[in-house]
Design a protein around this motif. Structure first.
Motif, PDB file in Angstrom:
ATOM      1  N   GLU A   1      38.397 -27.033   0.947  1.00 24.48           N
ATOM      2  CA  GLU A   1      38.272 -28.405   1.455  1.00 24.48           C
ATOM      3  C   GLU A   1      37.851 -29.335   0.328  1.00 24.48           C
ATOM      4  O   GLU A   1      37.135 -28.931  -0.582  1.00 24.48           O
ATOM      5  CB  GLU A   1      37.222 -28.450   2.577  1.00 24.48           C
ATOM      6  CG  GLU A   1      37.161 -29.789   3.297  1.00 24.48           C
ATOM      7  CD  GLU A   1      36.260 -29.716   4.534  1.00 24.48           C
ATOM      8  OE1 GLU A   1      36.701 -29.119   5.537  1.00 24.48           O
ATOM      9  OE2 GLU A   1      35.137 -30.241   4.472  1.00 24.48           O
ATOM     10  N   ILE A   2      38.327 -30.581   0.416  1.00 25.36           N
ATOM     11  CA  ILE A   2      37.878 -31.603  -0.539  1.00 25.36           C
ATOM     12  C   ILE A   2      37.562 -32.885   0.215  1.00 25.36           C
ATOM     13  O   ILE A   2      38.033 -33.119   1.329  1.00 25.36           O
ATOM     14  CB  ILE A   2      38.938 -31.925  -1.627  1.00 25.36           C
ATOM     15  CG1 ILE A   2      40.250 -32.447  -1.003  1.00 25.36           C
ATOM     16  CG2 ILE A   2      39.205 -30.718  -2.487  1.00 25.36           C
ATOM     17  CD1 ILE A   2      41.258 -32.949  -2.030  1.00 25.36           C
ATOM     18  N   GLU A   3      36.707 -33.711  -0.414  1.00 20.61           N
ATOM     19  CA  GLU A   3      36.528 -35.080   0.038  1.00 20.61           C
ATOM     20  C   GLU A   3      37.283 -35.939  -0.976  1.00 20.61           C
ATOM     21  O   GLU A   3      36.997 -35.864  -2.173  1.00 20.61           O
ATOM     22  CB  GLU A   3      35.036 -35.420   0.074  1.00 20.61           C
ATOM     23  CG  GLU A   3      34.715 -36.609   0.947  1.00 20.61           C
ATOM     24  CD  GLU A   3      33.214 -36.831   1.098  1.00 20.61           C
ATOM     25  OE1 GLU A   3      32.772 -37.952   0.857  1.00 20.61           O
ATOM     26  OE2 GLU A   3      32.485 -35.866   1.447  1.00 20.61           O
ATOM     27  N   VAL A   4      38.235 -36.713  -0.507  1.00 25.46           N
ATOM     28  CA  VAL A   4      39.044 -37.556  -1.390  1.00 25.46           C
ATOM     29  C   VAL A   4      38.444 -38.958  -1.422  1.00 25.46           C
ATOM     30  O   VAL A   4      38.251 -39.563  -0.366  1.00 25.46           O
ATOM     31  CB  VAL A   4      40.497 -37.664  -0.877  1.00 25.46           C
ATOM     32  CG1 VAL A   4      41.345 -38.491  -1.851  1.00 25.46           C
ATOM     33  CG2 VAL A   4      41.114 -36.296  -0.646  1.00 25.46           C
ATOM     34  N   TRP A   5      38.131 -39.449  -2.593  1.00 26.37           N
ATOM     35  CA  TRP A   5      37.664 -40.831  -2.745  1.00 26.37           C
ATOM     36  C   TRP A   5      38.747 -41.606  -3.503  1.00 26.37           C
ATOM     37  O   TRP A   5      39.183 -41.174  -4.569  1.00 26.37           O
ATOM     38  CB  TRP A   5      36.355 -40.897  -3.531  1.00 26.37           C
ATOM     39  CG  TRP A   5      35.157 -40.422  -2.757  1.00 26.37           C
ATOM     40  CD1 TRP A   5      35.144 -39.574  -1.678  1.00 26.37           C
ATOM     41  CD2 TRP A   5      33.791 -40.750  -3.007  1.00 26.37           C
ATOM     42  NE1 TRP A   5      33.857 -39.371  -1.255  1.00 26.37           N
ATOM     43  CE2 TRP A   5      32.999 -40.080  -2.040  1.00 26.37           C
ATOM     44  CE3 TRP A   5      33.146 -41.551  -3.957  1.00 26.37           C
ATOM     45  CZ2 TRP A   5      31.606 -40.190  -2.003  1.00 26.37           C
ATOM     46  CZ3 TRP A   5      31.756 -41.653  -3.916  1.00 26.37           C
ATOM     47  CH2 TRP A   5      31.004 -40.988  -2.951  1.00 26.37           C
ATOM     48  N   THR A   6      39.162 -42.728  -2.943  1.00 26.38           N
ATOM     49  CA  THR A   6      40.242 -43.511  -3.539  1.00 26.38           C
ATOM     50  C   THR A   6      39.797 -44.939  -3.842  1.00 26.38           C
ATOM     51  O   THR A   6      39.440 -45.690  -2.924  1.00 26.38           O
ATOM     52  CB  THR A   6      41.451 -43.577  -2.587  1.00 26.38           C
ATOM     53  OG1 THR A   6      41.841 -42.245  -2.212  1.00 26.38           O
ATOM     54  CG2 THR A   6      42.627 -44.280  -3.255  1.00 26.38           C
ATOM     55  N   TYR A   7      39.787 -45.301  -5.115  1.00 25.24           N
ATOM     56  CA  TYR A   7      39.521 -46.674  -5.563  1.00 25.24           C
ATOM     57  C   TYR A   7      40.855 -47.313  -5.954  1.00 25.24           C
ATOM     58  O   TYR A   7      41.869 -46.631  -6.099  1.00 25.24           O
ATOM     59  CB  TYR A   7      38.637 -46.686  -6.810  1.00 25.24           C
ATOM     60  CG  TYR A   7      37.304 -45.996  -6.687  1.00 25.24           C
ATOM     61  CD1 TYR A   7      36.146 -46.702  -6.399  1.00 25.24           C
ATOM     62  CD2 TYR A   7      37.197 -44.609  -6.892  1.00 25.24           C
ATOM     63  CE1 TYR A   7      34.909 -46.070  -6.310  1.00 25.24           C
ATOM     64  CE2 TYR A   7      35.967 -43.970  -6.806  1.00 25.24           C
ATOM     65  CZ  TYR A   7      34.827 -44.707  -6.524  1.00 25.24           C
ATOM     66  OH  TYR A   7      33.620 -44.065  -6.451  1.00 25.24           O
ATOM     67  N   THR A   8      40.832 -48.632  -6.170  1.00 24.10           N
ATOM     68  CA  THR A   8      42.007 -49.310  -6.733  1.00 24.10           C
ATOM     69  C   THR A   8      41.688 -49.744  -8.164  1.00 24.10           C
ATOM     70  O   THR A   8      40.613 -50.288  -8.422  1.00 24.10           O
ATOM     71  CB  THR A   8      42.371 -50.557  -5.910  1.00 24.10           C
ATOM     72  OG1 THR A   8      42.520 -50.177  -4.540  1.00 24.10           O
ATOM     73  CG2 THR A   8      43.677 -51.166  -6.412  1.00 24.10           C
ATOM     74  N   MET A   9      42.645 -49.479  -9.099  1.00 25.34           N
ATOM     75  CA  MET A   9      42.508 -49.942 -10.486  1.00 25.34           C
ATOM     76  C   MET A   9      43.187 -51.290 -10.598  1.00 25.34           C
ATOM     77  O   MET A   9      44.365 -51.418 -10.228  1.00 25.34           O
ATOM     78  CB  MET A   9      43.252 -49.006 -11.458  1.00 25.34           C
ATOM     79  CG  MET A   9      42.725 -47.604 -11.556  1.00 25.34           C
ATOM     80  SD  MET A   9      43.346 -46.739 -13.040  1.00 25.34           S
ATOM     81  CE  MET A   9      45.116 -46.771 -12.841  1.00 25.34           C
ATOM     82  N   VAL A  10      42.474 -52.274 -11.128  1.00 25.50           N
ATOM     83  CA  VAL A  10      43.080 -53.596 -11.336  1.00 25.50           C
ATOM     84  C   VAL A  10      42.736 -54.105 -12.731  1.00 25.50           C
ATOM     85  O   VAL A  10      41.701 -53.727 -13.289  1.00 25.50           O
ATOM     86  CB  VAL A  10      42.586 -54.623 -10.280  1.00 25.50           C
ATOM     87  CG1 VAL A  10      43.061 -54.254  -8.879  1.00 25.50           C
ATOM     88  CG2 VAL A  10      41.073 -54.768 -10.310  1.00 25.50           C
ATOM     89  N   PRO A  11      43.591 -54.976 -13.295  1.00 23.40           N
ATOM     90  CA  PRO A  11      43.237 -55.562 -14.595  1.00 23.40           C
ATOM     91  C   PRO A  11      41.995 -56.439 -14.433  1.00 23.40           C
ATOM     92  O   PRO A  11      41.927 -57.247 -13.508  1.00 23.40           O
ATOM     93  CB  PRO A  11      44.454 -56.428 -14.954  1.00 23.40           C
ATOM     94  CG  PRO A  11      45.550 -55.997 -14.029  1.00 23.40           C
ATOM     95  CD  PRO A  11      44.891 -55.472 -12.798  1.00 23.40           C
TER      96      PRO A  11
END
Ligand code: UNU
Ligand code: FES
Ligand code: FE
Length: 446
Positions: free
Chosen positions: A321-331
């Motif tokens: 099992e994993i916990e997925v953390w998702t951020y957004t990359m922006v300039p």
């Protein structure tokens, strides 16, 4: 499983299925992979002011990352040194101190133990507060990206990233602004081994046209031709794949950076406006990377899609099992509207409920849980695509594979995973620095 030479076979380019299933392998990974690597903690943009903090994980360890009054960052284990309770339960905030819920011990912004209820009356002056601060981990930053490491003997972050910095600079420095992260991260649980998404992002160009056929067909744009692996696509000439020391790697699809973005007046326009500056600053080879789409993993468990602009951490939760953390990359220097267009497009595609994210999830679970089977578990997996069609390159550092669709960076990832798993310490790893790429046999490929 410890010391089993066949967990990874670097000559045959195969791996045992136990790497996705076995609990002993997992426990060894916690100690020898996660306990000794630099792990992504956050980006400066997520905690910009002194006193700002975020809570995150280093593998299964909970940590507090805290912005100090002097501008530096410190990280410490989020567990009280009294009876072990979690110190801070907030995801982020700004705090002068952290107070444990259980008996009220107080920790400063730097993790030191600063106050204890009833100290003089009940501890009779015998409590040595100086020795009971929260346990620290090393913290270093690269171009605004903050990493932590639990091993005092590990090399510096910059040495650990090594030649991969040359690639990261292209986008993390870019035309001048570089990239930052938008949070808070989306969070979800996925039932898979943490290496399945890591290997997928490090170099699985092969699945894109098949697993994502429907989505790519629907989106159109630069990658529509990949949908269903249509024969007219120039598969040998789509891009490149890279692997460097310490298992980092990525694949690039040429001229496809904003391909997954349906709305073209945000990120696509930003790249068109800034690519000239990148060409002047870094030269044509890196301008090529700047306008390409990357699927990338920083060893061991941090991945991103540059172009799509999602940035992920695969926090392990046991072997399955994993916990997925998702951020957004922006300039960093883009205007608000451009940043928000990028964030919407990134969430729609590779956010928790994103169209392409859901394509991948079922494969990742399936590739993990088939190994419940005793006969199945005994078998091996193959990552031999493009062996020999790779080697050192006159310009690009590390080992370069001839096509975006190949398994050069899978091989690099698992080669290092096994090296670090077997190594007694970092000195043993450093001793291999000059010979690490000897398994990539074709020295004259480029
Ligand atoms: O699914 C992926 N890793 C991917 C999707 C990679 C490149 C383009 C689109
Ligand atoms: Fe934290 Fe007792 S466990 S104050
Ligand atoms: Fe995918």
């Amino acid at each position: 499983m410890t010391g089993n030479p066949s967990l990874v076979d670097t000559v045959e380019s195969t791996q045992s299925r136990e790497i996705f299933w076995d609990k002993d392998v997992y426990n060894l990974e916690l100690e020898r992979i996660f306990g000794r690597s630099w792990l992504f903690l956050g980006h400066e943009s997520l905690l910009p002011k002194p006193g700002d903090f975020i809570t995150t994980y280093m593998a299964e360890d909970k940590v507090i990352l805290s912005h100090q009054p002097d501008g530096s960052f410190r990280a410490f284990i989020n567990s009280c040194t009294h009876r072990g309770n979690q110190i801070c339960h907030a995801d982020s905030g700004n705090a002068k101190a952290f107070v444990c819920n259980y008996h009220g011990w107080v920790y400063g912004q730097d993790g030191s133990l600063v106050d204890v209820p009833l100290e003089s009356r009940c501890y009779h002056g015998q409590l040595d507060k100086a020795r009971l601060g929260a346990k620290h981990v090393r913290v270093e930053t690269y171009k605004g990206f903050i990493f932590g490491c639990g091993d005092a003997d590990a090399p510096s972050l910059e040495e650990y990233l090594g030649e991969f910095c040359w690639y990261l600079d292209t986008i993390w420095e870019g035309a001048g602004g570089g990239l930052e992260l938008l949070g808070p991260p989306m969070k979800s649980i996925l039932a898979c081994n943490w290496k399945v998404p890591t290997e997928n992002f490090v170099g699985d160009g092969y699945h894109v046209g098949w697993t994502h056929a429907g989505a790519l067909h629907g989106i159109g744009g630069e990658l529509a031709g990949l949908a269903g692996n249509r024969a007219e696509m120039p598969f040998e000439d789509l891009g490149l794949q890279f692997t460097t020391r310490h298992g980092h790697g990525f694949g690039v699809i040429d001229n496809a950076a904003p391909a997954i973005h349906v709305k073209r007046d945000g990120w696509a326009k930003y790249l068109a406006d800034t690519r000239g500056e990148v060409l002047r600053k870094f030269g044509p080879e890196r301008e090529r990377l700047y306008v390409g789409h990357w699927n990338c993993s920083i060893f061991p468990s941090c991945s991103f899609l540059y172009g799509t602009n999602t940035f992920k951490v695969w926090h392990p939760r046991g072997p399955h099992e994993i916990e997925v953390w998702t951020y957004t990359m922006v300039p960093r220097d883009a205007d608000r509207e451009t940043k928000s267009i990028i964030q919407r497009e990134a969430s729609r595609s590779f956010g928790t409920a994103g169209t392409l994210e859901s394509d991948d999830g079922e494969n990742m679970s399936s590739a993990t849980f088939v190994n419940r089977g005793n006969i199945t578990r005994d078998g091996r997996m193959d990552s031999s695509m493009g062996v020999g069609f790779e080697g050192p390159h006159p310009v690009y550092p590390g080992i370069v594979g001839s096509s975006f669709i190949g398994e050069t960076s899978h091989r690099g990832f698992y080669r290092f995973w096994k090296e670090l798993l077997d190594a007694p310490n970092w000195d043993a790893v450093k001793a291999n620095d000059s010979v690490w790429d000897s398994v990539f046999l074709n020295r004259d490929y480029w």
